[in-house]
Design an enzyme around this catalytic site. Structure first.
Site, PDB file in Angstrom:
ATOM      1  N   TYR B 137       0.910  -1.165   0.000  1.00 22.76           N
ATOM      2  CA  TYR B 137       0.000   0.000   0.000  1.00 22.76           C
ATOM      3  C   TYR B 137       0.936   1.198   0.000  1.00 22.76           C
ATOM      4  O   TYR B 137       0.885   2.028   0.884  1.00 22.76           O
ATOM      5  CB  TYR B 137      -0.823  -0.097   1.286  1.00 22.76           C
ATOM      6  CG  TYR B 137      -1.957   0.857   1.516  1.00 22.76           C
ATOM      7  CD1 TYR B 137      -2.966   1.055   0.569  1.00 22.76           C
ATOM      8  CD2 TYR B 137      -2.060   1.553   2.728  1.00 22.76           C
ATOM      9  CE1 TYR B 137      -4.027   1.901   0.827  1.00 22.76           C
ATOM     10  CE2 TYR B 137      -3.128   2.392   2.994  1.00 22.76           C
ATOM     11  CZ  TYR B 137      -4.106   2.563   2.040  1.00 22.76           C
ATOM     12  OH  TYR B 137      -5.167   3.394   2.301  1.00 22.76           O
ATOM     13  N   ARG B 151     -11.558   9.206   6.104  1.00 15.86           N
ATOM     14  CA  ARG B 151     -11.455  10.067   7.279  1.00 15.86           C
ATOM     15  C   ARG B 151     -11.553  11.516   6.817  1.00 15.86           C
ATOM     16  O   ARG B 151     -12.621  11.950   6.391  1.00 15.86           O
ATOM     17  CB  ARG B 151     -10.134   9.776   8.016  1.00 15.86           C
ATOM     18  CG  ARG B 151     -10.122   8.387   8.686  1.00 15.86           C
ATOM     19  CD  ARG B 151      -8.779   8.066   9.338  1.00 15.86           C
ATOM     20  NE  ARG B 151      -7.723   7.939   8.344  1.00 15.86           N
ATOM     21  CZ  ARG B 151      -7.420   6.780   7.702  1.00 15.86           C
ATOM     22  NH1 ARG B 151      -8.080   5.679   7.976  1.00 15.86           N
ATOM     23  NH2 ARG B 151      -6.469   6.739   6.796  1.00 15.86           N
ATOM     24  N   ARG B 246     -15.391  -2.507  -3.862  1.00  9.61           N
ATOM     25  CA  ARG B 246     -15.319  -1.465  -2.832  1.00  9.61           C
ATOM     26  C   ARG B 246     -16.388  -1.600  -1.758  1.00  9.61           C
ATOM     27  O   ARG B 246     -16.155  -1.315  -0.583  1.00  9.61           O
ATOM     28  CB  ARG B 246     -15.436  -0.071  -3.464  1.00  9.61           C
ATOM     29  CG  ARG B 246     -14.327   0.286  -4.425  1.00  9.61           C
ATOM     30  CD  ARG B 246     -12.997   0.424  -3.733  1.00  9.61           C
ATOM     31  NE  ARG B 246     -11.906   0.543  -4.710  1.00  9.61           N
ATOM     32  CZ  ARG B 246     -10.630   0.342  -4.436  1.00  9.61           C
ATOM     33  NH1 ARG B 246     -10.255  -0.010  -3.220  1.00  9.61           N
ATOM     34  NH2 ARG B 246      -9.721   0.470  -5.377  1.00  9.61           N
ATOM     35  N   TYR B 253     -13.570  -4.881   6.095  1.00 11.97           N
ATOM     36  CA  TYR B 253     -12.122  -4.736   6.313  1.00 11.97           C
ATOM     37  C   TYR B 253     -11.702  -4.445   7.748  1.00 11.97           C
ATOM     38  O   TYR B 253     -10.523  -4.608   8.091  1.00 11.97           O
ATOM     39  CB  TYR B 253     -11.529  -3.683   5.363  1.00 11.97           C
ATOM     40  CG  TYR B 253     -11.543  -2.272   5.872  1.00 11.97           C
ATOM     41  CD1 TYR B 253     -12.697  -1.517   5.849  1.00 11.97           C
ATOM     42  CD2 TYR B 253     -10.385  -1.689   6.393  1.00 11.97           C
ATOM     43  CE1 TYR B 253     -12.712  -0.220   6.319  1.00 11.97           C
ATOM     44  CE2 TYR B 253     -10.390  -0.390   6.871  1.00 11.97           C
ATOM     45  CZ  TYR B 253     -11.550   0.337   6.826  1.00 11.97           C
ATOM     46  OH  TYR B 253     -11.563   1.619   7.299  1.00 11.97           O
ATOM     47  N   GLU B 372     -10.582   6.623  -6.721  1.00  8.79           N
ATOM     48  CA  GLU B 372      -9.962   7.944  -6.690  1.00  8.79           C
ATOM     49  C   GLU B 372     -10.338   8.781  -7.915  1.00  8.79           C
ATOM     50  O   GLU B 372     -10.600   9.977  -7.804  1.00  8.79           O
ATOM     51  CB  GLU B 372      -8.438   7.796  -6.639  1.00  8.79           C
ATOM     52  CG  GLU B 372      -7.922   7.096  -5.400  1.00  8.79           C
ATOM     53  CD  GLU B 372      -6.510   6.581  -5.593  1.00  8.79           C
ATOM     54  OE1 GLU B 372      -6.360   5.415  -6.018  1.00  8.79           O
ATOM     55  OE2 GLU B 372      -5.561   7.355  -5.347  1.00  8.79           O
TER      56      GLU B 372
END
Lengths: 427, 427
Positions: B137, B151, B246, B253, B372
């Site tokens: 990642y 967040r 997603r 997760y 994104e």
């Protein structure tokens, strides 16, 4: 197909010590190395290791359709791939061969020398080539305990936990059989009150008391295994010690889960006990509330009454039992785990392994990890030699045992035992 | 050892089309199936697939110490296991064999018929048996983008992210080569404002634009690979599409990371481009602030200038390029990933694969995922055929390409292309 191998009246002409995990009703499967450096698939009765490759070559499996080299291999993958019908035919045949009333091998000293070894003369290997290893988190008591420590009583379980068997992928390359020692891992940790991590030896190496099941080829890519069929794809079970470095885990696990805190070593017991051998110990699983979604619903009894215990043995002392638990405390069943794992079409191969997650019982002496037993190190455990443990010390051996028992028979796993060594020093 | 295979003056007697990814300076390694149903290790020059097994049998590798069946195999694992010296000797020899001035094979029509195939006549396979697959990642832009959406701007990156290459274990059993279609996965998701999940087809299937590197046997259990040596254990790279659901990911997760949202399929390009072939495109990696801990510090240039692009091709239309990125935008290097992965003693085997994580560039047209590019579905992308996409539709093909280029040579990966089919229906 009758499971004649489960007949509790049957006795073997091989001596079986009292309280042995391996009566003729067990017939587990494993792989071992003989003194002559030959690797073979085998089984165990009492304290005797039996070379199935030699049995096959000498014609003892005649009439069962098997490839010529089915047991002359260094893994069980091909045998497992053959499916439940073959597993049963072979297990029943082995029970017949070693039945006290069958003279064929019993009275053939020449064959016995080639086929039967003392268990202490062979070296147990990993029983399967594990293509993929998934570790679940399916004990509600364990997940709640961890949640209480990380969060609080009210939010102990995250909202997804009661809805599905949560799991992560583990690492296959560091799965080792009982007896192989493990080095204390190095890693990044964040000291209390620090803002910058440090690198060094973990200070909180823990065990997790787990079982695992081994699958056969279950599906093609894309295909989900319905829960009604899941059990057909489970070959058997082993004991598993999911070594965990708690300080490394705490710092690394957000947001993608544990990696280096787990993948330095995972120890398993070397004999795979078949689901058929465990059949007499089938019990109802924990009542599930809320009711799971339809794809995870099942009727009938789908758990097993397997006594589990963990002992810590410091060097040159006797082991101290630190936990007694039972597989029946699991919340999610193996069938639910396997069905959920394939619900997105994930392909399951022969020899894949799925861990239960730490199996904690309802009382504080039945928890499945030092994290829980000492409540994050707050309440150290006292060992028989007078020393205290928050986590595992260098040169301690962790021993996990498991067995099923009723008035007629005891079916056990033996043990997974592994010593924690100081950090590795590169030569 | 001189890398004569990298000599840009060299030309092959095999025709290489203009802008081909596979000039004689590339010499990637792969595995293919011929029309005669023979599986072999091979390489590629221009649009020709070259059978290395046949080359070996006909004596073209004489003088290089190789086991007799090194290339007559269905994986590259044994070859990779032989280490860097062998890789270089073989790659240099191949460059010599196919050099325009070398008549040996060029003028032997009989041998050419046995050794050389048209690329469209062979079927590319997985190049390696992948024992373990880890996905990192390691793009700061990608991790920040995801963090901003989950967040907020201030807490986009979690505190551990800048200190080490975060990663999770992926699933080996569902890694597939380019060309194999993928079914839209089913799974549990939590609808907006709902408190109870539902089970059904994912509504947000995404790609992640990644590369991956393939390792050789690096260490024994317990041993850490120092960062100064890490590069010696990296054989080469491929393109990788880390298919991701997603909506399933969002619900599953926490706290153990992604599982079913990722393990339904991972697609890779079939030719492994060696690190030696990529050498001319070595560039400095992103400056790291804060400075990493000593075990992750390295001097010199450790990234590579690899152009990457993603296109979406709806059925019966032309592809639309939706992102152009570059490997050099990565924050953590492959050396840092490998050293971190072994810092706890985790064993790395030949054929293990490590993915980069989505590689996002600095501009909104260089992001490495639909998540994104459309900012969580807020800004759908317009395709050339006028249709819009928030995520990938059924029957869309996702095509990832990658290549390096300077004034003298172009070294490419070809592509990883894979069609998203509707959910699997069990027969």
């Amino acid at each position: 197909m009758p499971l004649s191998a489960n007949n509790t009246k049957r006795k073997s002409w091989i001596e079986v010590p009292k309280n042995s995990d391996f009566p003729i009703q067990n017939i587990p499967f494993g792989v071992f190395l003989t003194k002559e450096n030959v690797v073979t698939v085998g089984t165990r009765i009492g304290d005797s290791a039996i070379d199935l490759g030699a049995l096959q070559q000498l014609g003892y499996f005649s009439g069962i359709e098997l490839t010529d080299d089915m047991f002359i291999q260094d893994t069980l993958n091909d045998f497992i791939s053959d499916g439940k019908k073959t597993w049963r035919l072979v297990r029943n045949r082995i029970a017949d061969i070693f039945d006290e009333n069958n003279p064929k091998l019993r009275d053939n000293q020449e064959h016995r020398k080639i086929i039967i070894f003392k268990i202490e003369e062979v070296e147990m290997q990993l029983p399967v080539l594990i293509g993929d290893y998934t570790d679940f988190y399916s004990s509600k008591i364990h997940a709640s305990n961890v949640g209480k420590m990380i969060r609080n009583e009210e939010n102990a379980l995250l909202p997804n936990w009661p809805q599905m068997p949560i799991a992560y992928h583990g690492r296959s390359s560091t799965i080792i059989p009982s007896g192989i020692p493990v080095h204390r891992p190095l890693g990044q940790t964040l000291p209390p009150d620090a803002t910058t991590p440090v690198f060094g030896a973990s200070r909180s190496v823990d065990f997790e008391l787990e079982t695992a099941f081994i699958t056969t080829d279950a599906n093609i890519m894309g295909e989900m295994i319905p829960i009604s069929e899941a059990e057909d794809y489970i070959f058997g079970m082993v004991l598993l010690n999911d070594w965990t470095a708690r300080d490394i885990q705490k710092w690394e696990y957000m947001p993608l889960g544990p990696l280096l805190s787990k993948n330095f070593a995972t120890s398993i017991s070397p004999w795979i006990v078949t689901m058929d051998a465990l059949e007499p110990f089938r019990v109802a699983s924990t009542k599930q509330n809320p009711s799971p979604l339809p794809y995870l619903q099942q009727k009938g009894k789908h758990s097993f009454d397997i006594n589990l215990e963990v002992a810590i043995q410091p060097e040159k002392t006797e082991p101290t039992i630190v936990s007694k638990s039972n597989f029946k405390y699991m919340y999610w069943t193996m069938n639910q785990q396997l069905t959920h794992h394939t619900s997105n079409g994930c392909r399951i191969n022969s020899g894949d392994m799925m861990g239960s997650g730490a199996i904690s019982g309802p009382t504080s002496d039945s928890y499945g990890s030092m994290l829980e037993l000492t409540w994050g190190g707050e309440k150290p455990l006292k060992l028989n030699n007078g020393s205290e443990r928050k986590y595992i010390n260098d040169n301690d051996t962790v021993i996990i045992k498991g067995f099923c028992e009723n008035s007629q028979v005891r079916i056990g796993f033996g043990e997974v035992s592994s010593k924690l060594l100081p950090p590795f020093v590169r030569k």
